[in-house]
Structure formats: structure tokens, C-alpha cells
Design a protein around this motif. Structure first.
Motif, PDB file in Angstrom:
ATOM      1  N   GLY A  37       0.917  -1.372  -0.091  1.00 51.19           N
ATOM      2  CA  GLY A  37       0.077  -0.524   0.118  1.00 51.19           C
ATOM      3  C   GLY A  37       0.460   0.938   0.050  1.00 51.19           C
ATOM      4  N   VAL A  38       2.207   1.165  -0.424  1.00 48.57           N
ATOM      5  CA  VAL A  38       3.180   2.072  -0.470  1.00 48.57           C
ATOM      6  C   VAL A  38       3.599   2.318  -1.740  1.00 48.57           C
ATOM      7  CG1 VAL A  38       3.365   2.214   2.109  1.00 48.57           C
ATOM      8  CG2 VAL A  38       4.980   1.146   0.141  1.00 48.57           C
ATOM      9  N   ASP A  39       3.924   3.821  -2.215  1.00 49.42           N
ATOM     10  CA  ASP A  39       4.383   4.377  -3.629  1.00 49.42           C
ATOM     11  C   ASP A  39       5.820   4.612  -3.492  1.00 49.42           C
ATOM     12  OD1 ASP A  39       3.298   4.657  -6.349  1.00 49.42           O
ATOM     13  OD2 ASP A  39       3.759   6.947  -6.367  1.00 49.42           O
ATOM     14  N   VAL A  40       6.482   4.054  -3.998  1.00 51.43           N
ATOM     15  CA  VAL A  40       8.096   4.235  -4.849  1.00 51.43           C
ATOM     16  C   VAL A  40       8.092   4.904  -6.005  1.00 51.43           C
ATOM     17  CG1 VAL A  40       8.686   2.783  -3.223  1.00 51.43           C
ATOM     18  CG2 VAL A  40       8.689   2.845  -5.614  1.00 51.43           C
ATOM     19  N   GLU A  41       9.073   6.333  -6.287  1.00 54.08           N
ATOM     20  CA  GLU A  41       8.776   7.146  -7.516  1.00 54.08           C
ATOM     21  C   GLU A  41      10.384   5.666  -8.311  1.00 54.08           C
ATOM     22  OE1 GLU A  41      10.491  10.651  -9.190  1.00 54.08           O
ATOM     23  OE2 GLU A  41      10.491  10.754  -6.812  1.00 54.08           O
ATOM     24  N   VAL A  42      10.165   5.337  -9.643  1.00 53.93           N
ATOM     25  CA  VAL A  42      11.593   4.983 -10.520  1.00 53.93           C
ATOM     26  C   VAL A  42      12.027   6.001 -11.232  1.00 53.93           C
ATOM     27  CG1 VAL A  42      11.695   3.454 -12.707  1.00 53.93           C
ATOM     28  CG2 VAL A  42       9.762   2.882 -10.925  1.00 53.93           C
ATOM     29  N   GLU A  43      12.973   5.367 -10.888  1.00 60.19           N
ATOM     30  CA  GLU A  43      14.468   7.007 -11.591  1.00 60.19           C
ATOM     31  C   GLU A  43      15.293   5.808 -12.448  1.00 60.19           C
ATOM     32  OE1 GLU A  43      18.247   9.354 -10.278  1.00 60.19           O
ATOM     33  OE2 GLU A  43      17.511   8.377  -8.767  1.00 60.19           O
ATOM     34  N   ASN A  44      15.040   5.359 -13.768  1.00 58.78           N
ATOM     35  CA  ASN A  44      15.848   5.070 -15.060  1.00 58.78           C
ATOM     36  C   ASN A  44      17.063   5.970 -15.487  1.00 58.78           C
ATOM     37  OD1 ASN A  44      12.939   3.737 -15.376  1.00 58.78           O
ATOM     38  ND2 ASN A  44      14.661   2.052 -15.343  1.00 58.78           N
ATOM     39  N   VAL A  45      18.100   4.992 -15.489  1.00 61.39           N
ATOM     40  CA  VAL A  45      19.194   5.838 -16.015  1.00 61.39           C
ATOM     41  C   VAL A  45      20.169   5.267 -16.957  1.00 61.39           C
ATOM     42  CG1 VAL A  45      19.451   7.405 -13.102  1.00 61.39           C
ATOM     43  CG2 VAL A  45      20.303   5.463 -13.193  1.00 61.39           C
ATOM     44  N   PRO A  46      21.119   5.413 -17.188  1.00 57.99           N
ATOM     45  CA  PRO A  46      22.430   4.511 -18.057  1.00 57.99           C
ATOM     46  C   PRO A  46      23.166   3.410 -16.798  1.00 57.99           C
ATOM     47  CG  PRO A  46      22.111   6.548 -18.974  1.00 57.99           C
ATOM     48  CD  PRO A  46      21.660   7.216 -17.667  1.00 57.99           C
ATOM     49  N   TYR A  47      23.191   2.267 -17.232  1.00 52.10           N
ATOM     50  CA  TYR A  47      23.917   1.808 -16.996  1.00 52.10           C
ATOM     51  C   TYR A  47      25.011   2.044 -16.064  1.00 52.10           C
ATOM     52  CZ  TYR A  47      26.819  -2.261 -16.266  1.00 52.10           C
ATOM     53  OH  TYR A  47      28.275  -3.969 -16.028  1.00 52.10           O
ATOM     54  N   LYS A  48      26.242   2.984 -16.657  1.00 50.77           N
ATOM     55  CA  LYS A  48      27.382   3.277 -16.306  1.00 50.77           C
ATOM     56  C   LYS A  48      26.519   4.198 -15.061  1.00 50.77           C
ATOM     57  CE  LYS A  48      32.205   5.727 -17.306  1.00 50.77           C
ATOM     58  NZ  LYS A  48      32.137   6.342 -18.391  1.00 50.77           N
ATOM     59  N   LEU A  49      26.420   4.878 -15.284  1.00 52.04           N
ATOM     60  CA  LEU A  49      25.974   5.872 -14.388  1.00 52.04           C
ATOM     61  C   LEU A  49      24.542   5.280 -13.475  1.00 52.04           C
ATOM     62  CD1 LEU A  49      25.524   8.695 -13.438  1.00 52.04           C
ATOM     63  CD2 LEU A  49      23.285   9.114 -13.829  1.00 52.04           C
ATOM     64  N   ARG A  50      24.122   4.061 -13.165  1.00 54.45           N
ATOM     65  CA  ARG A  50      23.143   3.392 -12.072  1.00 54.45           C
ATOM     66  C   ARG A  50      24.781   2.340 -11.503  1.00 54.45           C
ATOM     67  NH1 ARG A  50      23.745  -2.502 -11.128  1.00 54.45           N
ATOM     68  NH2 ARG A  50      22.655  -2.491 -13.107  1.00 54.45           N
ATOM     69  N   LEU A  51      25.764   2.362 -12.143  1.00 49.82           N
ATOM     70  CA  LEU A  51      27.035   1.311 -10.782  1.00 49.82           C
ATOM     71  C   LEU A  51      27.794   2.682 -10.640  1.00 49.82           C
ATOM     72  CD1 LEU A  51      29.131  -0.250 -13.569  1.00 49.82           C
ATOM     73  CD2 LEU A  51      27.088  -1.240 -12.559  1.00 49.82           C
ATOM     74  N   GLU A  52      27.834   3.643 -10.918  1.00 54.40           N
ATOM     75  CA  GLU A  52      28.536   5.066  -9.941  1.00 54.40           C
ATOM     76  C   GLU A  52      27.420   5.293  -8.788  1.00 54.40           C
ATOM     77  OE1 GLU A  52      28.678   7.800 -12.952  1.00 54.40           O
ATOM     78  OE2 GLU A  52      30.507   7.342 -14.178  1.00 54.40           O
ATOM     79  N   LYS A  53      26.408   4.997  -9.076  1.00 56.10           N
ATOM     80  CA  LYS A  53      25.367   5.848  -7.730  1.00 56.10           C
ATOM     81  C   LYS A  53      25.102   4.759  -7.092  1.00 56.10           C
ATOM     82  CE  LYS A  53      21.503   8.657  -9.343  1.00 56.10           C
ATOM     83  NZ  LYS A  53      21.726   9.926  -8.502  1.00 56.10           N
ATOM     84  N   SER A  54      25.331   3.885  -7.287  1.00 55.92           N
ATOM     85  CA  SER A  54      25.871   2.723  -6.315  1.00 55.92           C
ATOM     86  C   SER A  54      26.806   2.649  -5.739  1.00 55.92           C
ATOM     87  CB  SER A  54      25.262   1.470  -7.076  1.00 55.92           C
ATOM     88  OG  SER A  54      23.932   1.140  -7.868  1.00 55.92           O
TER      89      SER A  54
END
Length: 545
Positions: A414-431
């Protein structure tokens, strides 16, 4: 800890199994009789290669490319065992701590320089140097003195990897590692030419011309975000074994676009997901293979709600792993029952994952997920679930995965989350930079042992992206690293897996499989079960019309 980051989309398949090797040169150097027709292959890359810097690579795209254009002390042979590479043979001391490698005289770099023991010593120490900032330094830190140097408490001279002369490399480990020889086929242990690296400066590994090659192929073109070309490396010591003259890679993030290229004959191999599998499963060109890969959610401990194990458990239980596997992949993937994927060796001829059983029990726990969430929020002083973002790749598979998780959380909690799709390389960097709330990640094994997954989450570990910390867990991993008795060692790893799934700093989603189609004229395309995805050294084209 040894593993690689994967894209959520079209990373190549893996199936072979590594086993213990021996120090004999089994390379046949057979010359193919299939050179009458054009030896050119066309393949897909699921995303941009993040880097060709051996010390800084952390992902499957880089590692798989390294496996084609560079070579370590050993290679992974057709039988899954280590075979001689740059090292023609080696000896191991009776206590299993000291390895002496003898390098072949004809190993050369693509610029004509000889590959020497000094290139290996330099490479390993460069990776360990804290100024390099290499996330895979933990693996080289197995060498005696490596941890101290990497943490700034020791010097490079104290690291026990030494070039005794140009053709002799001596390595002393901190503790015995039964799979160490096999690991020498992993790209982090590949050589680097000091003169070349230093001449390139910050541009090293950023383009085809700013990297140096000692493997069967060399990179001759790299149009970023578009394509890569590798060609036969005439300076490779076993060049007569290589059959392909050229391999063209196109960067294709969309799975449907990749299949369209395959159908039009523009690429020779393509991964399949969802309805694509049903469309091709009766074709002779279709195949499925298992992988040692887990897809999972990571819960960043900077988010107050995620400091509660109950909150983390609730979200994990809320996402149907089997449905995720079918909706997102439909290719042999199955719902995860823990973190370490099925098929992982327990070191005694069995399956580690079968031994520990189902540690998530989604079907039993989903009904209490909403109540558990409320309890967890109350524990950390929250009255409602906070606004958070779910980070994921921007390919079509990544987008679909994020939307599925979002909907499951809404439906069951019953809760909502916001999706953020980014390029693979950026996803690695942010992770890696801990710049996320919750992220969909994939991890693939670099060797066939549960440690390749479990030591990720030690306190302050290089790949502990959620920044989770648990002293008891750290102790299990430390004991397993030092234990020489195989059964006792595995018991510590069983305990670590069970504790990880009790605390759930990560929420496993699926054990990934792989479906693909490949043209019948592509021969000896050798898929690997861990480390790089595949090896093209023996691949050739025969019967293409």
C-alpha cells in the motif's frame, strides 16, 4: 570477495564450470581448416563499456572484453580447468601459500614489447595502490601485505608479488586459497605495461588507442555508446590458435531491437526475454543456459526506514520472485530463495543453495508483509513510509523490472515508490557512491564458491553499497576466509547466508537464467559460467551463406 556487476538487460550467457587446474601447458595451438570463408562475427553489447582500465573495471562488459583482448597467467580451458596462458607452467609450495610462475618467452604486447613478470607486479600493485581507487583491490589483497598497502598501513614493497626476473613471478598469499590458480584467468590479475599506462595518464583505458593488448584480439575501434571492433592480434603468442579475424559489436540496449538485428542477419547472436523466448523456443538456433547470477534490491542504510530489518523484510516479501522471473525474463530464471544462486558449489560436490534451503519463504510471508512494515516503521520512529526512489537501468528490461517492483510494493504494502531509470554506467556510479535509496542490482560469480557473493557485505566492503554493518556477519566471513578445513569453512558460509537473509540489507529477486539464439554457422562459441561471459579464442564461422 570476487564478483562482477551486470546489466539488467542483454549481458551474455554463462555456462561452463571451472575446476582445479594444473601447471602444464595443454595448449594445442591447432590451426583451423575453416579459413576459406570470411572469419568475421557480429555481436551485441547490452550497453557502453564503462572502462578498459584493468585496475578500475568492475563490470561484466569490461571483463568480457578484456577476456578477448588481454590474457593473464592462465586461461580457462574448454574443460573449465585452468590452462597455461602467459605463464607456461608454475609451482605451488607444500603449504599452498607461495606460487612461482614461469612466463613464456614469446608473450608480447600489441606494440611489440615483451610481456614480463614486471608487468604483473606493476598491475597488481597499481590495483592495490589506494590512490588508484580500485574497487576490485580486495581480490588482489589476498596477496600477503596487500591489505596493509591498500589500507594505507603498508608499502608497495611489502606486497608479496615479486618479479624475480623478466620471466619469473613469485606470489605469496596471506592464507591458502584453493581456487587461486583459476582466479589468475580473471581480468583483475592481468598484466599492465607501466610505461604505456603512465604515458596515457588519465586517458588510459578510455579509448581503443589508449589501452594495450596482449590477448588473441586487439581493440581497433571504439565509438562510444555505439560500437566496438576487435581484430586478430598478430603479436599474440598463440596467434595460430585464433580463428576469427574480426568481431564487430553494436551497443543495443533494447532487447527487441537486438532480436530485429538478429532476424535481419546483422548480428549473429542475441539474448531473448519474455515473449521472444516463446517465439524462438522451437527453433534449432534457440538455447537456454543457467547462470550464477542473482538479481536483488539494495536498501541504502542512509534511508531511516531501511535501518529497520523488518522494513527490509517486508519489501522483499512483497515482491513475488517467481512472477518477477517470468514477467521480466521468462528465460529459465526462477525466484530467488536466498542470495547465493542455485548451482553454486559447496566445495564437497553439492549445491550450496540447496543446502541452506529457502530462506525467504515469500509464499508464507507475503501475507504478513504489510503488518511487518508497520512494525518496522514504528521501531525507527516513523508513522508512514517515506518518499523514496527506486534506481534501475534505462534499457527496456530495466524499465520493466522497476515498474514490476513498484507495482508489487504498491499492491502488497500500500505504498508508492518513484522510479528513476538511468544509463547502466551511471547506475553503477550511483550504486558504488551510495547515491540511491533503493536500487535493482545484479551480481554474477567470479569463481565457483559462495564467498564470491557473501563477502560483499562485510562492514565497509568495497561493494557494500547499502553500507550495512553487522559484527556477527563480519566474523563469519573472517573465519571462513581463514579456515582450512573445507567442511568447517562451508559451515561459516552457511551461517553467513542465513544471517544475511534474516537481516536482509538486500532483497533477492531472482536467480537469473539465460535464453539466446545464435546462427548455426557460429562454431565453438564458448560460454563461461563465471568471470567473463565468454571466450572467442576458438570461435570460427563455417557454412555462412
Amino acid at each position: 570477495m570476487a564478483k562482477k556487476w551486470l546489466t539488467i538487460g542483454l549481458a551474455a550467457s554463462m555456462v561452463a564450470t571451472l575446476a582445479a587446474g594444473c601447471g602444464n601447458d595443454d595448449s594445442t595451438g591447432e590451426k583451423t581448416e575453416n579459413k576459406k570463408e570470411a572469419q568475421e562475427l557480429n555481436l551485441v553489447l547490452s550497453d557502453e563499456i564503462p572502462t578498459m582500465d584493468i585496475s578500475k573495471a568492475t563490470n561484466t562488459l569490461s571483463f568480457t572484453t578484456f577476456a578477448q583482448v588481454n590474457e593473464g597467467l592462465v586461461r580457462t580451458g574448454k574443460d573449465g580447468k585452468a590452462e597455461a596462458g602467459v605463464a607456461k607452467d608454475w609451482e605451488i609450495s607444500p603449504d599452498g601459500l607461495t606460487y612461482t610462475f614461469h612466463l613464456r618467452d614469446d608473450a608480447k604486447w600489441s606494440n611489440g614489447d615483451a610481456v614480463t613478470a614486471h608487468d604483473f607486479e606493476y598491475s597488481w600493485k597499481r590495483t592495490l595502490n589506494p590512490e588508484t581507487g580500485a574497487q576490485y583491490s580486495f581480490m588482489v589483497a589476498w596477496v600477503k601485505g596487500g591489505t596493509e598497502y591498500n589500507s594505507g598501513k603498508g608499502s608497495a614493497d611489502q606486497v608479496a608479488v615479486k618479479a624475480k626476473d623478466d620471466k619469473t613471478l613469485e606470489v605469496t598469499l596471506d592464507h591458502p586459497i584453493p581456487f587461486f590458480i583459476e582466479q589468475m584467468a580473471f581480468p583483475t590479475f592481468f598484466p599492465q605495461n607501466k610505461k604505456f599506462v603512465e604515458a596515457q595518464g588519465n586517458k588510459y583505458g578510455a579509448d581503443a588507442a589508449t589501452a594495450l593488448y596482449n590477448g588473441p584480439f586487439k581493440m581497433t575501434a571504439w565509438e562510444h555508446e555505439q560500437s566496438v571492433v576487435i581484430e586478430r592480434n598478430d603479436t599474440y603468442w598463440n596467434n595460430k590458435r585464433t580463428k576469427l579475424d574480426k568481431v564487430n559489436f553494436q551497443v543495443v540496449k533494447d532487447s527487441n531491437a537486438a532480436v530485429n538485428l538478429y532476424e535481419s542477419g546483422m548480428v549473429d547472436r542475441s539474448g531473448l526475454v519474455r515473449d521472444q523466448v516463446d517465439n524462438y523456443k522451437s527453433s534449432a538456433e534457440f538455447a537456454t543456459v543457467p547462470e550464477l547470477v542473482t538479481a536483488y534490491l539494495q536498501y541504502n542504510q542512509r534511508v531511516k526506514a531501511f535501518t529497520s530489518a523488518k522494513v527490509r523484510q517486508a519489501i522483499t516479501w512483497a515482491v513475488d520472485g517467481d512472477a518477477y522471473a517470468d514477467v521480466i525474463y521468462h528465460n529459465g530464471s526462477v525466484g530467488a530463495t536466498g542470495y547465493t544462486p542455485k548451482g553454486m558449489s559447496n566445495g564437497q560436490g553439492g549445491d550450496f543453495t540447496k543446502d541452506v534451503g529457502d530462506l525467504i519463504k515469500r509464499k508464507d510471508n507475503v501475507s504478513k508483509a504489510k503488518a511487518t512494515l508497520a512494525e518496522g516503521l514504528k521501531e525507527v520512529g516513523l508513522t508512514e513510509f517515506p518518499k523514496i526512489k527506486l534506481l534501475a537501468d534505462d534499457g527496456d528490461v530495466g524499465k520493466k523490472a522497476a515498474e514490476f517492483v513498484k507495482e508489487q510494493i504498491r499492491q502488497n504494502l500500500g505504498v508508492d515508490v518513484e522510479v528513476e531509470n538511468v544509463p547502466y554506467k551511471l547506475r553503477l556510479e550511483k550504486s558504488h557512491g551510495h547515491d540511491f535509496d533503493m536500487v535493482i542490482s545484479l551480481w554474477g560469480a567470479d569463481y565457483n564458491d559462495p564467498m564470491t557473493f557473501l563477502d560483499m557485505f562485510i562492514t565497509d566492503g568495497d561493494f557494500n553499497d547499502p553500507k550495512w554493518s553487522n559484527k556477527e556477519y563480519d566474523e563469519f566471513i573472517k573465519k571462513a576466509q581463514l579456515e582450512t578445513d573445507p567442511k568447517k569453512r562451508m559451515n561459516y558460509l552457511y551461517d553467513a547466508e542465513k544471517l544475511l537473509m534474516k537481516e536482509m540489507p538486500i532483497g533477492p529477486l531472482t536467480f537469473r537464467g539465460r535464453a539466446f539464439v545464435m546462427k548455426p554457422y557460429v562454431k565453438d562459441f564458448r560460454i563461461l559460467s563465471f568471470g567473463p561471459d565468454y571466450d572467442l579464442i576458438d570461435t570460427y564461422v563455417e557454412g555462412k551463406k
